[in-house]
Design a protein around this motif. Structure first.
Motif, mmCIF file in Angstrom:
data_model
loop_
_atom_site.group_PDB
_atom_site.id
_atom_site.type_symbol
_atom_site.label_atom_id
_atom_site.label_comp_id
_atom_site.label_asym_id
_atom_site.label_seq_id
_atom_site.Cartn_x
_atom_site.Cartn_y
_atom_site.Cartn_z
ATOM 1 N N ILE A 316 0.840 -1.197 0.000
ATOM 2 C CA ILE A 316 0.000 0.000 0.000
ATOM 3 C C ILE A 316 0.878 1.252 0.000
ATOM 4 O O ILE A 316 0.632 2.208 -0.755
ATOM 5 N N ALA A 317 1.924 1.240 0.855
ATOM 6 C CA ALA A 317 2.834 2.395 0.898
ATOM 7 C C ALA A 317 3.534 2.582 -0.440
ATOM 8 O O ALA A 317 3.722 3.721 -0.908
ATOM 9 N N ARG A 318 3.917 1.466 -1.073
ATOM 10 C CA ARG A 318 4.585 1.550 -2.375
ATOM 11 C C ARG A 318 3.638 2.141 -3.424
ATOM 12 O O ARG A 318 4.039 2.993 -4.235
ATOM 13 N N ASP A 319 2.382 1.699 -3.411
ATOM 14 C CA ASP A 319 1.411 2.232 -4.372
ATOM 15 C C ASP A 319 1.208 3.732 -4.166
ATOM 16 O O ASP A 319 1.112 4.497 -5.137
ATOM 17 N N ILE A 320 1.144 4.147 -2.900
ATOM 18 C CA ILE A 320 0.979 5.572 -2.615
ATOM 19 C C ILE A 320 2.193 6.351 -3.091
ATOM 20 O O ILE A 320 2.075 7.429 -3.696
ATOM 21 N N GLN A 321 3.383 5.801 -2.808
ATOM 22 C CA GLN A 321 4.612 6.487 -3.205
ATOM 23 C C GLN A 321 4.694 6.619 -4.724
ATOM 24 O O GLN A 321 5.096 7.670 -5.244
ATOM 25 N N GLU A 322 4.317 5.558 -5.434
ATOM 26 C CA GLU A 322 4.344 5.631 -6.903
ATOM 27 C C GLU A 322 3.335 6.646 -7.423
ATOM 28 O O GLU A 322 3.588 7.321 -8.427
ATOM 29 N N LEU A 324 2.632 9.391 -6.143
ATOM 30 C CA LEU A 324 3.136 10.749 -5.929
ATOM 31 C C LEU A 324 4.183 11.157 -6.962
ATOM 32 O O LEU A 324 4.537 12.329 -7.047
ATOM 33 N N LEU A 325 4.711 10.192 -7.717
ATOM 34 C CA LEU A 325 5.681 10.533 -8.755
ATOM 35 C C LEU A 325 4.993 11.313 -9.871
ATOM 36 O O LEU A 325 3.795 11.115 -10.130
ATOM 37 N N PRO A 326 5.706 12.193 -10.522
ATOM 38 C CA PRO A 326 5.076 12.958 -11.619
ATOM 39 C C PRO A 326 4.600 12.020 -12.723
ATOM 40 O O PRO A 326 5.336 11.134 -13.174
ATOM 41 N N ARG A 327 3.348 12.195 -13.128
ATOM 42 C CA ARG A 327 2.760 11.313 -14.144
ATOM 43 C C ARG A 327 3.300 11.615 -15.536
ATOM 44 O O ARG A 327 3.434 10.716 -16.360
ATOM 45 N N ALA A 328 3.586 12.867 -15.818
ATOM 46 C CA ALA A 328 4.111 13.238 -17.129
ATOM 47 C C ALA A 328 5.058 14.412 -16.959
ATOM 48 O O ALA A 328 4.802 15.322 -16.157
ATOM 49 N N LEU A 329 6.160 14.376 -17.687
ATOM 50 C CA LEU A 329 7.140 15.452 -17.641
ATOM 51 C C LEU A 329 7.207 16.130 -19.007
ATOM 52 O O LEU A 329 7.002 15.486 -20.041
ATOM 53 N N GLY A 348 10.951 3.186 -0.837
ATOM 54 C CA GLY A 348 12.260 3.815 -0.768
ATOM 55 C C GLY A 348 12.243 5.117 0.000
ATOM 56 O O GLY A 348 11.194 5.693 0.292
ATOM 57 N N GLY A 349 13.452 5.582 0.315
ATOM 58 C CA GLY A 349 13.606 6.855 0.995
ATOM 59 C C GLY A 349 13.937 7.988 0.056
ATOM 60 O O GLY A 349 14.133 9.115 0.499
ATOM 61 N N ASP A 350 14.036 7.682 -1.255
ATOM 62 C CA ASP A 350 14.281 8.735 -2.251
ATOM 63 C C ASP A 350 12.952 9.298 -2.736
ATOM 64 O O ASP A 350 11.913 8.619 -2.728
ATOM 65 N N CYS A 351 12.989 10.537 -3.174
ATOM 66 C CA CYS A 351 11.822 11.101 -3.854
ATOM 67 C C CYS A 351 12.308 12.132 -4.867
ATOM 68 O O CYS A 351 13.382 12.716 -4.714
ATOM 69 N N PHE A 352 11.513 12.301 -5.904
ATOM 70 C CA PHE A 352 11.794 13.385 -6.845
ATOM 71 C C PHE A 352 10.479 13.877 -7.413
ATOM 72 O O PHE A 352 9.499 13.137 -7.506
ATOM 73 N N ASP A 353 10.476 15.133 -7.749
ATOM 74 C CA ASP A 353 9.296 15.710 -8.373
ATOM 75 C C ASP A 353 9.735 16.910 -9.190
ATOM 76 O O ASP A 353 10.689 17.616 -8.834
ATOM 77 N N ILE A 354 9.047 17.129 -10.267
ATOM 78 C CA ILE A 354 9.290 18.280 -11.143
ATOM 79 C C ILE A 354 7.921 18.811 -11.538
ATOM 80 O O ILE A 354 7.105 18.062 -12.081
ATOM 81 N N ARG A 355 7.679 20.065 -11.241
ATOM 82 C CA ARG A 355 6.364 20.606 -11.597
ATOM 83 C C ARG A 355 6.459 22.119 -11.817
ATOM 84 O O ARG A 355 7.356 22.790 -11.314
ATOM 85 N N GLN A 356 5.469 22.615 -12.556
ATOM 86 C CA GLN A 356 5.405 24.040 -12.859
ATOM 87 C C GLN A 356 4.768 24.767 -11.683
ATOM 88 O O GLN A 356 3.702 24.381 -11.197
ATOM 89 N N THR A 357 5.432 25.809 -11.190
ATOM 90 C CA THR A 357 4.924 26.557 -10.038
ATOM 91 C C THR A 357 4.308 27.891 -10.419
ATOM 92 O O THR A 357 3.649 28.520 -9.596
ATOM 93 N N SER A 358 4.559 28.349 -11.640
ATOM 94 C CA SER A 358 3.923 29.562 -12.155
ATOM 95 C C SER A 358 4.022 29.523 -13.671
ATOM 96 O O SER A 358 4.579 28.585 -14.250
ATOM 97 N N GLN A 359 3.491 30.535 -14.335
ATOM 98 C CA GLN A 359 3.529 30.574 -15.789
ATOM 99 C C GLN A 359 4.954 30.621 -16.322
ATOM 100 O O GLN A 359 5.227 30.185 -17.441
ATOM 101 N N THR A 360 5.878 31.121 -15.512
ATOM 102 C CA THR A 360 7.247 31.314 -16.008
ATOM 103 C C THR A 360 8.293 30.564 -15.194
ATOM 104 O O THR A 360 9.489 30.780 -15.379
ATOM 105 N N THR A 361 7.864 29.667 -14.290
ATOM 106 C CA THR A 361 8.827 29.009 -13.404
ATOM 107 C C THR A 361 8.482 27.524 -13.220
ATOM 108 O O THR A 361 7.307 27.161 -13.079
#
Length: 550
Positions: A316-322, A324-329, A348-361
């Protein structure tokens, strides 16, 4: 007597003459109606026979008297040899529960004698009774799914073998003894019915010399100032329960008493002297070993169930963690990215995420939490949410990092921390980053030069007053940023050599002009070729950012 359909006066008092499969006779009063009979311990008459149904039958009363009713049992109810669904009961009626070698009950009314022909006959003497008691244990071992039911059958058989009146099965718990089963010849007892102090039994258990037998001094004054003899116990029998090994009985008997004891089987009698002749001692030892085997199997089964529950929770924890990963980059436009995270364990204890925080960032995060398992996974998810929410809070990068560090240090007191690389990339090419004790990111310039972005502070959460300074630069079109955890550089091959940052730099330098996705895939391919499929002990997380302005 409770009121029933016969009115306030109730039916005449009745008694059941019960003969167990081992030949032990007891008289049980029908002290209420309905009077329930079955295998469950909550019944008024408990049938210690694995073939009996949990709720086998019940005795009720109406204006005409008592009657018995089958409660949908598997093997049925017979009265005087005839199977019945419901039948009236008269004094002397013999009731059986599906098998001739199981329990037999003779119903009697007060002030009425039972015809001699109705009395159950006992054949074969005491030796046959002991054998039948042992066979009942074997049957329970084969068919019962309840550990307590088997242990109750063992205690009943021990009472039949020794002729004692009361039996208790006690288990070692937290330096003391807890009563698991308390039985008399007529049924259940309360643990408080054991008047011999448990500490006295525990001392005798620990001080014994023979692994499979024990004794204690009846003259010790440990019963509220009384000796055991003062309790008017004519006989006391104690047999240790041992931690059974997977080998033979001889291997078990050769063990030492110290840490291989799980409890004891205690029996006493105020009337009869315990009979340990004619093989009774050997039978009693066998019963104790069977009880020990049941307890060990139950322990192993509980461990298996606990492991299965834990694995399910990890899934269950693994499914939740997966999730949270970005679905599309982004693969087009001025900001492009590729990334992946492969845990070495289920979570795992690693995490990464990449997302747009504003129109220009855009913002990117790669973190590595100390430790493994669910705790590290939860903390990495918490950090992910806190960092990626920071740009929306109008805080500067330095202030946001300071608050995250203070929060984590306050909750974990420095016992759990995380290395973090966090950056923001603006449309004009300005990049800001912090490197909190993380492996140096690699900035691959469009001219082929590979630059390291080293740590700008200590790991997040390690020190309350840690200072982590942000850095900034301006990206040029075609620049790429490679962010990774130490699972990449510390990956090992069969010769125990690590991949190292030098090999990583070489792969990045040779991939000049490659897109973010192409560079990401080349790094992982080089890593797989180097490790040759060897098992890794750390999570592997990799993210690649590419700056491509219009």
């Amino acid at each position: 007597m409770t009121e029933d359909r016969a009115g306030a006066r109730g039916p005449r008092p009745a008694t059941l003459l019960v003969t167990s499969p081992s030949g032990v006779r007891t008289r049980v009063p029908v002290d209420r109606v309905p009077f329930r009979i079955g295998r469950l311990g909550a019944n008024d008459l408990v049938l210690r026979d694995s073939r009996a149904s949990r709720r086998h039958a019940e005795i009720r009363a109406d204006a005409s008297g008592y009657f018995i009713r089958d409660l949908g049992s598997t093997y049925g109810v017979t009265v005087n040899g005839e199977r019945v669904e419901s039948a009236p009961l008269r004094s002397g009626d013999r009731i059986e529960f599906g098998f001739a070698d199981s329990y037999s009950v003779v119903f009697t009314l007060a002030d009425e004698t039972v015809p001699p022909a109705a009395e159950p006959a006992l054949t074969g003497g005491a030796g046959l009774q002991k054998l039948r008691a042992t066979l009942e244990v074997a049957r329970a071992l084969q068919t019962s799914l309840s550990t307590d039911e088997v242990l109750r059958t063992v205690v009943d058989a021990a009472l039949a073998v020794t002729g004692c009146e009361r039996g208790f099965l006690l288990l070692c718990r937290n330096g003391g003894l807890d009563t698991r089963v308390a039985r008399s010849r007529s049924g259940e007892l309360s643990p408080s019915d054991l008047r011999v102090p448990a500490r006295m039994l525990l001392r005798a258990l620990k001080e014994r010399r023979d692994f499979l037998s024990m004794s204690f001094d009846p003259e010790r004054t440990e019963c509220g100032g009384q000796t055991i003899a003062d309790l008017e116990l004519r006989s006391v029998v104690c047999v240790p329960l041992v931690r059974v090994r997977t080998g033979s009985v001889e291997e078990t008997a050769a063990l030492t008493p110290g840490n291989d004891t799980v409890g004891l089987l205690y029996m006493d009698s105020r009337v009869n002297r315990a009979d340990l002749s004619a093989g009774g001692r050997e039978l009693l030892t066998t019963l104790a070993l069977e009880a020990s085997t049941v307890l060990e199997n139950a322990r192993l089964l509980e461990e298996l169930w606990a492991r299965q529950r834990y694995e399910q929770e990890l899934k269950i924890a693994r499914d939740i963690q997966e999730s949270l990963l970005p679905r599309a980059l982004p693969a087009e436009g001025w900001f492009r990215a590729a990334g992946s995270s492969a845990p070495s364990w289920q979570v795992g204890g690693d995490c990464f995420d990449i997302r747009q925080t504003s129109q220009t960032t855009w913002a990117a995060l790669v973190a590595d939490v100390s430790g493994k398992g669910v705790g590290a996974a939860l903390l990495s998810s918490l950090l992910e949410g806190m960092f990626l929410a920071a740009p929306a809070s109008c805080l500067t990068l330095e202030e946001g990092v300071r608050r995250v560090n203070a929060f984590l240090n306050e909750r974990t007191a420095g016992e759990q921390y995380a290395t973090v690389f966090y950056c923001t990339v603006e449309r004009g090419g300005r990049i800001q980053w912090i490197n909190a004790g993380h492996p140096p990111a690699l900035l691959a310039h469009c001219n082929g030069h590979v630059e390291k972005l080293p740590a700008t502070g200590v790991p997040i959460g390690l020190f309350e007053d840690a200072v982590i300074r942000p850095q900034s630069a301006v990206l040029q079109p075609g620049d790429r940023l490679v962010i990774y955890t130490d699972g990449v550089t510390e990956a090992m091959n069969g010769a125990r050599e690590t991949f190292g940052i030098r090999r990583l730099q070489e792969v990045v330098a040779r991939a000049q002009g490659a897109s973010a996705r192409e560079l990401h895939d080349r790094i992982l391919a080089a890593l797989d070729a180097f490790t040759g499929g060897a098992e890794q002990h750390d999570d592997v997380t990799l993210a690649v950012i590419e700056y491509r302005p219009d």
